[in-house]
Design a protein around this motif. Structure first.
Motif: not given
Ligand code: ADP
Ligand code: ADP
Length: 228
Positions: A38, A43, A47, A87, A161
């Motif tokens: 993670s 992702s 995107r 997802q 994804d």
């Molecule tokens: P994944 O691991 O599937 O990308 P995340 O939980 O990391 O899922 O991210 C879910 C959503 O939150 C995504 O749209 C991502 O762009 C956003 N996101 C992830 N990390 C951050 C962050 N640090 N700040 C803002 N948005 C975030």
């Protein structure tokens, strides 16, 4: 030429470098997995390929044609011939299954849409559910509908994804198998993001292993996880 090619992609959110010079390609008919923990940038790459994240550095090519980068105006997501499965499946709750699938078929003549909907429903073995609403479906059924919706416009490229991570562990293996069969039948070049090595081993023709925004290894599942 590769169906999808990402060349030297870098991407930062504010000052946080999420992707640092990653390159990869997916050939026609291939299922390729982006595997890694993670936060390693998977992702973000998906995107960028879809055009949902503006390209900051590098180039995206589809069938040899540049769709982003190279100083050109980027091709918008809906013109890239890409199907997406997220997802959480992201089905429209106010539309029934047929409506969800028909949603992406605006390029098709209206009288041809029901035929295409029936065709993809049969492909994912959900022909009896055209009138059902998403909330009435199990997670596995929603996943199949999300896949059917992505495939309906006959995309050249499918981007998935973490398509199984929202599903019950008991169902996952069966659904993986069904999904792989449908992907191979569709002939679409598939790029799938996962954090689960077992999943990548099962699904992928090739795997790109990522760490800290970089591709650190790539190869067939056998080559990457050869038993001693
Ligand atoms: P994944 O691991 O599937 O990308 P995340 O939980 O990391 O899922 O991210 C879910 C959503 O939150 C995504 O749209 C991502 O762009 C956003 N996101 C992830 N990390 C951050 C962050 N640090 N700040 C803002 N948005 C975030
Ligand atoms: P993965 O899919 O491998 O979990 P992501 O591409 O979602 O990785 O995220 C890579 C890094 O970028 C993480 O540090 C994440 O917190 C950050 N990130 C992702 N999306 C956003 C966002 N929309 N805004 C800020 N940071 C983000």
């Amino acid at each position: 030429v590769a169906a999808l090619e990402l060349h030297d992609i870098s991407h930062a959110y504010d000052n946080n470098l999420a992707v640092a010079g990653a390159s990869l390609h997916v050939d026609e008919g291939e299922v390729v997995c982006l595997l890694g923990p993670s936060g390693c940038g998977k992702s973000t790459i998906l995107r960028i390929a879809a055009g949902l994240e503006p390209l900051q550095q590098g180039e995206v090519r589809m069938g040899g044609v540049t769709v982003a980068g190279g100083g050109l105006i980027p091709v918008p997501p809906e013109r890239r011939g890409v199907g997406l499965v997220f997802q959480d499946f992201a089905l429209f709750p106010h539309l029934n299954v047929a409506g969800n699938i028909a949603f992406g078929l605006s390029d098709l003549a209206p009288r041809e849409r029901p035929h295409r909907v029936a065709e993809v429903l049969a492909q994912v073995d959900m022909s009896d559910f055209a009138e059902a609403y998403p909330h009435a479906l199990s997670g596995g059924q929603q996943q199949r509908i999300a896949l059917a919706r992505a495939l309906a416009p006959r995309p050249r490229i499918l981007l998935l994804d973490e398509p199984f991570s929202g599903l019950d562990a008991r169902l996952r293996e069966q659904i993986r198998e069904d999904t792989l069969r449908v992907l191979k039948q569709s002939g679409a070049a598939t790029l799938m993001v996962t954090h689960d090595p077992d999943e990548a081993m099962f699904m992928a023709d090739r795997i790109y292993l990522m760490k800290g925004g970089r591709v650190v290894q790539s190869g067939s599942p056998d080559a990457l996880y050869r038993r001693p």
